[in-house]
Structure formats: C-alpha cells, structure tokens
Scaffold this active site. Structure first.
Site, PDB file in Angstrom:
ATOM      1  N   PRO A   1       0.924  -0.855   0.053  1.00  0.00           N
ATOM      2  CA  PRO A   1       0.049   0.021   0.141  1.00  0.00           C
ATOM      3  C   PRO A   1       0.815   1.229   0.040  1.00  0.00           C
ATOM      4  O   PRO A   1       1.825   1.401   0.802  1.00  0.00           O
ATOM      5  CB  PRO A   1      -0.954  -0.181   1.292  1.00  0.00           C
ATOM      6  CG  PRO A   1       0.007  -0.983   2.274  1.00  0.00           C
ATOM      7  CD  PRO A   1       0.846  -1.702   1.307  1.00  0.00           C
TER       8      PRO A   1
ATOM      9  N   ASP B   1       5.925   2.393   2.145  1.00  0.00           N
ATOM     10  CA  ASP B   1       4.700   1.076   2.331  1.00  0.00           C
ATOM     11  C   ASP B   1       4.268   1.309   3.578  1.00  0.00           C
ATOM     12  O   ASP B   1       4.901   1.308   4.590  1.00  0.00           O
ATOM     13  CB  ASP B   1       5.832  -0.086   2.231  1.00  0.00           C
ATOM     14  CG  ASP B   1       5.013  -1.523   2.373  1.00  0.00           C
ATOM     15  OD1 ASP B   1       3.675  -1.301   2.756  1.00  0.00           O
ATOM     16  OD2 ASP B   1       5.418  -2.589   2.113  1.00  0.00           O
ATOM     17  N   HIS B   2       2.862   1.455   3.592  1.00  0.00           N
ATOM     18  CA  HIS B   2       2.305   1.813   4.784  1.00  0.00           C
ATOM     19  C   HIS B   2       1.829   0.540   5.590  1.00  0.00           C
ATOM     20  O   HIS B   2       1.663   0.920   6.701  1.00  0.00           O
ATOM     21  CB  HIS B   2       0.868   2.333   4.382  1.00  0.00           C
ATOM     22  CG  HIS B   2       0.376   3.518   5.286  1.00  0.00           C
ATOM     23  ND1 HIS B   2       0.804   3.801   6.570  1.00  0.00           N
ATOM     24  CD2 HIS B   2      -0.632   4.411   5.102  1.00  0.00           C
ATOM     25  CE1 HIS B   2       0.276   4.564   7.074  1.00  0.00           C
ATOM     26  NE2 HIS B   2      -0.690   5.330   6.112  1.00  0.00           N
ATOM     27  N   ARG B   3       2.694  -0.315   5.212  1.00  0.00           N
ATOM     28  CA  ARG B   3       2.539  -1.577   6.196  1.00  0.00           C
ATOM     29  C   ARG B   3       3.674  -1.455   7.218  1.00  0.00           C
ATOM     30  O   ARG B   3       3.401  -1.907   8.383  1.00  0.00           O
ATOM     31  CB  ARG B   3       2.560  -2.906   5.617  1.00  0.00           C
ATOM     32  CG  ARG B   3       1.501  -3.265   4.437  1.00  0.00           C
ATOM     33  CD  ARG B   3       1.981  -4.456   3.657  1.00  0.00           C
ATOM     34  NE  ARG B   3       3.061  -4.458   2.924  1.00  0.00           N
ATOM     35  CZ  ARG B   3       3.765  -5.277   2.192  1.00  0.00           C
ATOM     36  NH1 ARG B   3       2.947  -6.653   2.016  1.00  0.00           N
ATOM     37  NH2 ARG B   3       4.701  -5.222   1.390  1.00  0.00           N
TER      38      ARG B   3
END
Length: 465
Positions: free
Chosen positions: A259, A435-437
């Site tokens: 994401p 990367d929003h993770r």
C-alpha cells in the site's frame, strides 16, 4: 572406451548459467565467436540479457568452437546448452562402430494378427478388449495407453481426470491474476507449454468485425508486424523482454502488493547548490563526480540514521518486519534497455568522497550496460532523480522488497520568501513514497522533513551525522 564416451570427453557443452539470483532464462544478445574459432579458458564468447542486466559469458575451457545452438535474439532457458566446443582439436574422429550382423532368421510361429508378443506366447487380440459401442454413439480412436487408462479408471468407478495444462509457475500465477482457466488456453510453446503470450491472448477479447466485413486470417496479418495503411505504418509492436519485462513485472507486483503513500515537500536548496560548487573546487574531491545528487544521497542517509525504522522490508511468508542495520542505497537509472536500480552496498558507512566515487562508478557502469545482477540485488532504499528530465516531481513506485523511495524534482530558480523578503532562490520538490504496512504517516513525514532540512541547511550533515 566406447565411441560415445570418447565423443563426450572430446566435445564439451557449455550451458546457459544462472548469472543472477534464481533467474530462469536469458536472451542471447551477441555472439563474439563463430564455429571454427579458437577459444581459451575465460574468453568471453557471448553477451546475454537477463531479467536484470546484460552480462558477458566467459567459456570455462580451451578448444575450438564446433557449433552455436541458438541465434542472436533467442531467449534460452538456464541449463540449456548454447555452444559446443571441441576440447581436443586435431585428433581424428573415432571410427563409427560397424553395424552388428543380423542373426540368421529363426523359424518361428507367425504372430496372430492384431496381437502383441509378450514373454510367453502372444497377448490377447486388440479386438477382444474393445467394448461394444453404444448404439448411435461414435467411438473415438484412442492410443493403446490412453485406452488402457480409460478402461482401468472406469473399472475402478472413477472418471479419468483431464490432463493438467503445462505451464511454468509465473505463467500460472499470471493466469490466476487475470482469471483465466489454463485448460481453456491454446498453448503455442514447445511441447504444448502455455506461455505468457498465450495467457494474454486468452485474456484479450477478440475484436468484433464490422457487419459485411470479410474475416481476416491470423496467418495473413501477423501481430508482430506494423499495421500499414496508406503506405505508412500506424502501429509497431515491440516484444516485451529482458530488463523491460522484469521491470514491468516488478512494478505491477509492487503497486498491487504494498500500500503506497506519497508525501511531498518543497524546499529551498540554494545553500546546497553553493556547497556543490565549493566541493567541486576542493582538492580532496578532485576527479570525483560532485553534483546535487551526491548531497541528496548523503541527506537521505542522515535521515535514515535518525529514523532507522524506515530502512526495513516486509516478510510476507513469516509475517515479520525485517529491520536492516545497513543501507544499500539504490539509484534508479534509465538505460536503453530499460530502467535498472543498481545499489551502493553499505552506503551508510562511506565518507563523502567514497560515496562520490561509488556514485560515479554506478552511473558509468549503467550507461555502458555492464551492470551486474549482483549490483541490482539487496537494495534497501532508493533515490530516483526525475529532475534531470525537467519535471517537478512524481509519485514513485517502490522497488520490490524496499520500504521507501525518494523522488527528486528539477532544481529551478523561483521567487521565495527569504529572511522576510521575496528573493530568487533555487527550489526543488521532494516526494517520498513508502510502504504503509511498515511506515506510518509520522515516520514517513519525519524522514522527508529531515531530508529537506539537511538540503536547506547542509551544515546539518555535520551536526546531525
């Protein structure tokens, strides 16, 4: 020693090696030798392009080239022989073995028609194993092995399972992603293997011909040829392979797996540009490539040191976040073969002159097309300098396996409020995708803000480092 053993010892088959990490194929770009040429151990015989880079292949023994198995432009699987070398030239060919004398015919009973000889006597007649066809139902002809399997499964009360389509794992994944049943795809690969092109062809809806138009045969209009109308080509189809193919797959995989979040900041880099000019005149930097990218790279390394959690990767299999205690700094480079991202190993441990030297070598190697697969693996964070094309910034896609990528826009002279007055200043826009993770908004914002702060006041390279 038999003739076959002698030939095997004399002629050596050089197979396509795995020149990268788990690569399965490579395209032969250029042959440097021809049949009859003498080669020595370590001599480069051809150049191949893998999914990562163009690589020269050296031959591991001395001899004379006997044959080349593939032409230039052909993609070959790893482990396939590409060249045969005579390692004992000048010796005579071993004589071919004389054909064995045929034994005198022995009188034996003639095999009953339609039966096959077995260890004792003859098997049952083929006709005796055939079932009586149902009335009005045609019985297709079957090969003996297929017929035997069909009868056996019917006796066991089972229905014969359809044969599993032949396809490599990446092709199966592509078909799954596109929602294509491989059993419905017409294979065009060798030995009935379904290729990527077959899957894409199955996923593309067939064009509907206008009413009254004559159907066009596939054989008369090959897809690989340009479409000509009025003596002028309107379309040209270019095969997607090599670096461009690998880049496309990596970008699609990254975009639909991680994401992405992108943040932007516009910063006054006038002081950084002045420092660049001073460094160019510094004798300690003589002969080195000194440009804004060098200080931007150093600024990012300082920001990572202050925010180490951004230097990480996501392990999907083990559901773990892997924190990297080293920085392999990737630099995106546009080449004639496509986009590549070689990286500077352990960039965090390098001094400014060492970093400048590494950047210079990286750029020169990329331009020459000599970047090795090892130089493009193991990256942890990347910089892409889109400003060289005159654009302000962009929303970069993450390099697979990395958590952040910094895009640098063009540095332009713009009106800027400086010390309470509007003055012309050198300004650029930075964009950080992450990367929003792994990286939340706070961490991503801190990293981008730190990079901007260093470029606005480059003395922070000393105070923060």
């Amino acid at each position: 020693m038999t003739t076959m053993t002698q030939n095997a010892a004399r002629y050596r088959e050089f197979k396509m090696p795995d020149v990268g990490e788990g690569l399965t194929e490579a395209e032969i770009l250029k042959w440097y030798v021809q049949p009859g040429d003498t080669v020595t151990d370590g001599q480069v015989v051809c150049e191949v392009e893998t999914a990562k880079a163009a690589v020269e292949l050296p031959i591991p023994y001395d001899g004379v080239v006997r044959s080349l198995h593939f032409e230039e432009g052909v993609t070959v699987d790893v482990g396939t022989s590409i060249i045969t070398v005579d390692v004992a030239p000048g010796t005579e060919e071993p004589p071919a073995p004389a054909p064995a004398a045929e034994p005198a015919p022995v009188a034996e009973e003639e095999a009953p028609k339609g039966r096959q000889p077995v260890l004792v006597g003859y098997g049952v007649s083929e006709a005796s194993t055939k079932r009586r066809p149902r009335k009005g139902t045609p019985v297709p002809e079957q090969a003996p092995a297929e017929a035997l399997r069909a009868v056996q499964t019917e006796l066991n009360g089972q229905v014969p399972a359809p044969a599993r389509p032949l396809a490599k794992p990446p092709v199966r994944k592509l078909a799954k992603d596109l929602g294509i049943d491989l059993a419905t795809v017409v294979p065009t690969g060798p030995d009935g293997i379904v290729t990527r092109e077959d899957v894409h062809a199955a996923a593309t809806p067939a064009p509907t011909a206008p009413v009254g138009a004559a159907p066009v045969s596939r054989e008369t209009t090959p897809a690989a040829q340009p479409v000509v109308q009025g003596g002028e080509a309107r379309e040209t189809r270019i095969p997607v392979k090599g670096v461009r193919k690998a880049t496309a797959q990596a970008m699609v995989g990254s975009a639909f797996t991680a994401p992405h979040v992108t943040e932007f900041v516009t910063v006054d880099v006038t002081r950084t540009m002045k420092l660049v000019e001073e460094l160019k005149a510094d004798k300690d930097m003589a002969g080195l490539r000194v440009n804004p990218l060098l200080l931007i790279a150093k600024a990012l390394l300082v920001a990572i040191k202050r925010n180490p959690d951004v230097n990480a990767s996501w392990d999907e299999d083990n559901q773990e976040i892997v924190l990297k205690h080293y920085v392999n700094l990737g630099i995106a480079a546009a080449t004639p073969r496509g986009l590549i991202v070689p990286n500077i190993k352990d960039a965090h441990a390098k001094t400014l002159p060492q970093l400048a030297e590494s950047l210079g070598e990286l750029v020169s190697t990329a331009r020459e097309g000599k970047t090795s697969p090892a130089a493009m693996s193991g990256g942890t964070v990347t910089i892409t300098n889109v400003g060289v094309f005159g654009v302000d910034t962009g929303t970069p896609i993450l390099n697979p396996g990395e958590a952040a990528i910094l895009a640098v826009g063009a540095i332009k002279l713009q009106p800027w409020v400086h010390k309470g007055k509007v003055k012309p200043r050198q300004v650029t826009t930075l964009a950080l995708s992450f990367d929003h993770r792994l990286v939340d908004g706070e961490l991503g914002s801190k990293v981008l803000a730190d990079v901007a702060a260093v470029l606005e006041r480059p003395k922070r390279l000393i105070t923060w480092a």
